[in-house]
Design a protein around this motif. Sequence first.
Motif, PDB file in Angstrom:
ATOM      1  N   THR A 360      15.406  -2.553  17.446  1.00 55.81           N
ATOM      2  CA  THR A 360      16.107  -3.424  16.538  1.00 55.81           C
ATOM      3  C   THR A 360      15.541  -4.382  15.719  1.00 55.81           C
ATOM      4  O   THR A 360      15.592  -5.424  15.628  1.00 55.81           O
ATOM      5  N   MET A 361      14.430  -4.033  14.920  1.00 51.16           N
ATOM      6  CA  MET A 361      13.725  -4.716  13.828  1.00 51.16           C
ATOM      7  C   MET A 361      14.005  -4.097  12.684  1.00 51.16           C
ATOM      8  O   MET A 361      14.474  -2.809  12.161  1.00 51.16           O
ATOM      9  N   ILE A 362      13.768  -5.030  11.422  1.00 50.20           N
ATOM     10  CA  ILE A 362      14.014  -4.464  10.174  1.00 50.20           C
ATOM     11  C   ILE A 362      12.555  -3.949  10.071  1.00 50.20           C
ATOM     12  O   ILE A 362      11.718  -4.343  10.072  1.00 50.20           O
ATOM     13  N   CYS A 363      12.687  -2.726   9.111  1.00 45.16           N
ATOM     14  CA  CYS A 363      11.246  -1.922   8.945  1.00 45.16           C
ATOM     15  C   CYS A 363      10.806  -2.647   7.549  1.00 45.16           C
ATOM     16  O   CYS A 363      11.668  -2.951   6.572  1.00 45.16           O
ATOM     17  N   SER A 364       9.540  -2.937   7.634  1.00 45.24           N
ATOM     18  CA  SER A 364       8.715  -3.505   6.461  1.00 45.24           C
ATOM     19  C   SER A 364       7.471  -2.710   6.210  1.00 45.24           C
ATOM     20  O   SER A 364       6.803  -2.611   7.351  1.00 45.24           O
ATOM     21  N   TYR A 365       6.938  -2.129   4.915  1.00 43.40           N
ATOM     22  CA  TYR A 365       5.830  -1.759   4.790  1.00 43.40           C
ATOM     23  C   TYR A 365       4.882  -2.148   3.965  1.00 43.40           C
ATOM     24  O   TYR A 365       5.715  -2.440   2.786  1.00 43.40           O
ATOM     25  N   VAL A 366       3.583  -2.290   4.091  1.00 46.18           N
ATOM     26  CA  VAL A 366       2.744  -2.387   2.862  1.00 46.18           C
ATOM     27  C   VAL A 366       1.586  -1.418   3.238  1.00 46.18           C
ATOM     28  O   VAL A 366       1.014  -1.458   4.318  1.00 46.18           O
ATOM     29  N   HIS A 367       1.341  -0.605   2.213  1.00 47.33           N
ATOM     30  CA  HIS A 367       0.167   0.448   2.522  1.00 47.33           C
ATOM     31  C   HIS A 367      -0.598   0.238   1.191  1.00 47.33           C
ATOM     32  O   HIS A 367      -0.105   0.050   0.177  1.00 47.33           O
ATOM     33  N   GLN A 368      -1.938   0.151   1.670  1.00 51.34           N
ATOM     34  CA  GLN A 368      -3.086   0.208   0.369  1.00 51.34           C
ATOM     35  C   GLN A 368      -3.770   1.541   0.161  1.00 51.34           C
ATOM     36  O   GLN A 368      -4.020   2.011   1.401  1.00 51.34           O
ATOM     37  N   VAL A 369      -3.602   2.143  -0.980  1.00 52.33           N
ATOM     38  CA  VAL A 369      -4.725   3.422  -0.958  1.00 52.33           C
ATOM     39  C   VAL A 369      -6.074   2.951  -1.029  1.00 52.33           C
ATOM     40  O   VAL A 369      -6.323   2.362  -1.927  1.00 52.33           O
ATOM     41  N   LEU A 370      -6.663   3.883  -0.221  1.00 50.09           N
ATOM     42  CA  LEU A 370      -8.073   3.480  -0.150  1.00 50.09           C
ATOM     43  C   LEU A 370      -8.866   4.805  -0.869  1.00 50.09           C
ATOM     44  O   LEU A 370      -8.881   5.920  -0.314  1.00 50.09           O
ATOM     45  N   LEU A 371      -9.592   4.638  -2.034  1.00 50.34           N
ATOM     46  CA  LEU A 371     -10.406   5.551  -2.724  1.00 50.34           C
ATOM     47  C   LEU A 371      -9.510   6.837  -3.012  1.00 50.34           C
ATOM     48  O   LEU A 371     -10.130   7.676  -3.337  1.00 50.34           O
ATOM     49  N   GLY A 372      -8.276   7.000  -2.564  1.00 49.76           N
ATOM     50  CA  GLY A 372      -7.529   8.383  -3.024  1.00 49.76           C
ATOM     51  C   GLY A 372      -7.367   9.318  -1.819  1.00 49.76           C
ATOM     52  O   GLY A 372      -6.538  10.015  -1.589  1.00 49.76           O
ATOM     53  N   ASN A 373      -8.282   9.094  -0.729  1.00 52.66           N
ATOM     54  CA  ASN A 373      -8.316  10.245   0.201  1.00 52.66           C
ATOM     55  C   ASN A 373      -7.416   9.770   1.466  1.00 52.66           C
ATOM     56  O   ASN A 373      -7.330  10.290   2.492  1.00 52.66           O
ATOM     57  N   SER A 374      -7.188   8.279   1.597  1.00 55.81           N
ATOM     58  CA  SER A 374      -6.505   7.798   2.984  1.00 55.81           C
ATOM     59  C   SER A 374      -5.782   6.802   2.486  1.00 55.81           C
ATOM     60  O   SER A 374      -5.996   6.089   1.270  1.00 55.81           O
ATOM     61  N   VAL A 375      -5.051   6.105   3.207  1.00 56.48           N
ATOM     62  CA  VAL A 375      -4.026   5.038   3.014  1.00 56.48           C
ATOM     63  C   VAL A 375      -4.049   3.967   4.201  1.00 56.48           C
ATOM     64  O   VAL A 375      -4.204   4.524   5.413  1.00 56.48           O
ATOM     65  N   MET A 376      -4.150   2.969   4.073  1.00 56.43           N
ATOM     66  CA  MET A 376      -4.203   1.846   5.034  1.00 56.43           C
ATOM     67  C   MET A 376      -2.564   1.685   5.291  1.00 56.43           C
ATOM     68  O   MET A 376      -1.822   0.867   4.484  1.00 56.43           O
ATOM     69  N   PHE A 377      -1.872   2.176   6.467  1.00 54.89           N
ATOM     70  CA  PHE A 377      -0.458   2.481   6.407  1.00 54.89           C
ATOM     71  C   PHE A 377      -0.158   1.246   7.431  1.00 54.89           C
ATOM     72  O   PHE A 377      -0.599   1.373   8.728  1.00 54.89           O
ATOM     73  N   GLY A 378       0.502   0.270   7.042  1.00 52.33           N
ATOM     74  CA  GLY A 378       0.939  -0.965   7.779  1.00 52.33           C
ATOM     75  C   GLY A 378       2.314  -0.868   8.525  1.00 52.33           C
ATOM     76  O   GLY A 378       3.167  -0.978   7.924  1.00 52.33           O
ATOM     77  N   PHE A 379       2.079  -0.545   9.773  1.00 50.30           N
ATOM     78  CA  PHE A 379       3.366  -0.533  10.705  1.00 50.30           C
ATOM     79  C   PHE A 379       3.505  -2.176  11.073  1.00 50.30           C
ATOM     80  O   PHE A 379       2.801  -2.534  11.852  1.00 50.30           O
ATOM     81  N   ASN A 380       4.268  -2.808  10.193  1.00 52.94           N
ATOM     82  CA  ASN A 380       4.395  -4.420  10.291  1.00 52.94           C
ATOM     83  C   ASN A 380       5.592  -4.583  11.447  1.00 52.94           C
ATOM     84  O   ASN A 380       6.540  -4.306  11.300  1.00 52.94           O
ATOM     85  N   TYR A 381       5.189  -5.821  12.210  1.00 58.90           N
ATOM     86  CA  TYR A 381       6.128  -6.382  13.035  1.00 58.90           C
ATOM     87  C   TYR A 381       5.841  -7.999  12.936  1.00 58.90           C
ATOM     88  O   TYR A 381       4.860  -8.538  13.388  1.00 58.90           O
ATOM     89  N   SER A 382       7.052  -8.564  12.271  1.00 58.71           N
ATOM     90  CA  SER A 382       6.797 -10.264  12.513  1.00 58.71           C
ATOM     91  C   SER A 382       7.877 -10.587  13.665  1.00 58.71           C
ATOM     92  O   SER A 382       8.951  -9.942  13.977  1.00 58.71           O
ATOM     93  N   PHE A 383       7.762 -11.460  14.519  1.00 59.11           N
ATOM     94  CA  PHE A 383       8.558 -11.889  15.568  1.00 59.11           C
ATOM     95  C   PHE A 383       8.425 -13.304  16.013  1.00 59.11           C
ATOM     96  O   PHE A 383       7.583 -14.100  14.998  1.00 59.11           O
ATOM     97  N   ASN A 384       9.310 -13.920  16.928  1.00 61.67           N
ATOM     98  CA  ASN A 384       9.308 -15.170  17.149  1.00 61.67           C
ATOM     99  C   ASN A 384       8.380 -15.427  18.309  1.00 61.67           C
ATOM    100  O   ASN A 384       8.712 -15.056  19.535  1.00 61.67           O
ATOM    101  N   ARG A 385       7.615 -16.366  18.076  1.00 65.00           N
ATOM    102  CA  ARG A 385       6.530 -16.569  19.128  1.00 65.00           C
ATOM    103  C   ARG A 385       7.161 -17.484  20.135  1.00 65.00           C
ATOM    104  O   ARG A 385       6.364 -17.365  21.182  1.00 65.00           O
TER     105      ARG A 385
END
Length: 456
Positions: A360-385
Amino acid sequence: MNVYDSLVNIAGKDRVSESQADLYLYSRDSGAQPPGHADYVVLPKTVEEVQKIVLLASSRNVPITPLGGGLALSALVVPQSGGIVLDMKRMDQILEVDEMNRYALIEAGVSQGTLREYLKRNHPRLQHSTPEAPPAATVTGNVLIHGHGHISPRYGLNSDMIGGMEVVLPSGEISRIGSCALDKKWFTKGPMPDLAGLFVGWYGTTGIVTKLSIKLFPKPKFREVIAFKTDDIDLLPDAIFEVMYLDMVEDFFLIMQEKPDWMNHAFLVVIVAGHFKEEIELKKRVYKNLFKEFGGKKSIEFVEELHPALEKRFLDVPPLAALAADFRKGGGFQYTGAILPVDKVPAAWRKGIEIAHKYTMICSYVHQVLLGNSVMFGFNYSFNRADKQDIEKTRMALEDSNRVTLELGGMIWKGEKAAQKLVLEQMDPNTAELIKRVKGLLDPKGIMNPGNWDVV
Ligand SMILES: Cc1cc2nc3c(=O)[nH]c(=O)nc-3n(C[C@H](O)[C@H](O)[C@H](O)COP(=O)(O)OP(=O)(O)OC[C@H]3O[C@@H](n4cnc5c(N)ncnc54)[C@H](O)[C@@H]3O)c2cc1C
């Protein structure tokens, strides 16, 4: 003499603490992992102090956890077995910037913000690869976890930018790596056996880096952002391939958030840079044309009017793309950084949405393309501490994301203890054995950040 008094003898009272209030902070980070327990914190100022602290820890069998900015988020700086937190922030000198040979020699506690501002003021034609992390993150901590910055799509991971290192080994000996082992220049770590590899990616389990030489790059006069959007995520691998094939981006990232509604698309954010206005215009034109009839239909659309606030956000160095960090109240944030081959992006995208919805979270993504052969794919989760259930849900979402990453043939970047365990379980046993042997050789007493890369 007890450990506290010995530490005071080495570093002085002002830079040592065993107060519960201080140790509370040093026993946790802002990610979703359980807190640990620190017995002492010390902030060395010199390499000699680091040596003495390491020798003290070794003679008393007390664990040491090195800490930069403490912003890796996956409890890599949270002591798992008590002991000393070695906070490097007072080793904060920029020792040299060699413009001609394009490197900066810094102490290990120099922060991203400090180096960035220093270069801006004193060497405005040069820049270092700056991660999107808060400016208090250290340059060294980032390099040591194979971090990536705003020019990584063009020049590679920040760990590829090492020109040399000084390291205090768990034995207390000082070792210099690269050209600095032969001469005064810190311009290259090769050609010789790549000893930097004994310390990069090890989470402080093999030694304490006290100095780092980091490569600097030209800082083009002009930068502009162009953005595209699509709802057809199956087009992303080809789109990434084509953008990178042209070899004209400075930075390139993909973002998406389910809320607000206008963000609920795959956005491709391309940063172009150049020394000449004409160069920028050419690059912009080429990229706009590239997507005009992409895939035989108009399915990747140029974003005509990027909101000025977003334009600024993306053009800032570092860019502020990880909006998720403040998305929910409570201030908690952690992500599985999956280093994925480009062709796995659509599958990961779908799985990520599934995982977020399962918890039950909202999906949010940031990915950075690295040199063209791979991606830093961020499965992001923010939460209430302040919400235990929310934290538990986040841990489960992270575990699912880690499993998906491995199922897709990806690598988990800067994984927490549980993620490291998954990686080790899947690893070729001979590789795991080699990790164990190297650790055992360098740190026979097992006092360096124990609990990390624990091969059983
Ligand atoms: C909002 C947000 C955005 C982020 N974006 C990015 C990004 O774009 N790119 C990116 O790469 N990261 C990103 N990060 C992750 C992380 O913050 C950075 O990688 C950061 O630079 C890590 O540096 P640090 O000083 O905080 O390292 P720390 O967390 O302090 O340390 C990392 C590891 O290195 C070890 N270590 C630290 N210093 C030493 C030393 N001197 N000797 C030996 N071992 C040492 C520690 O024990 C630990 O295992 C982001 C984080 C946040 C919160």
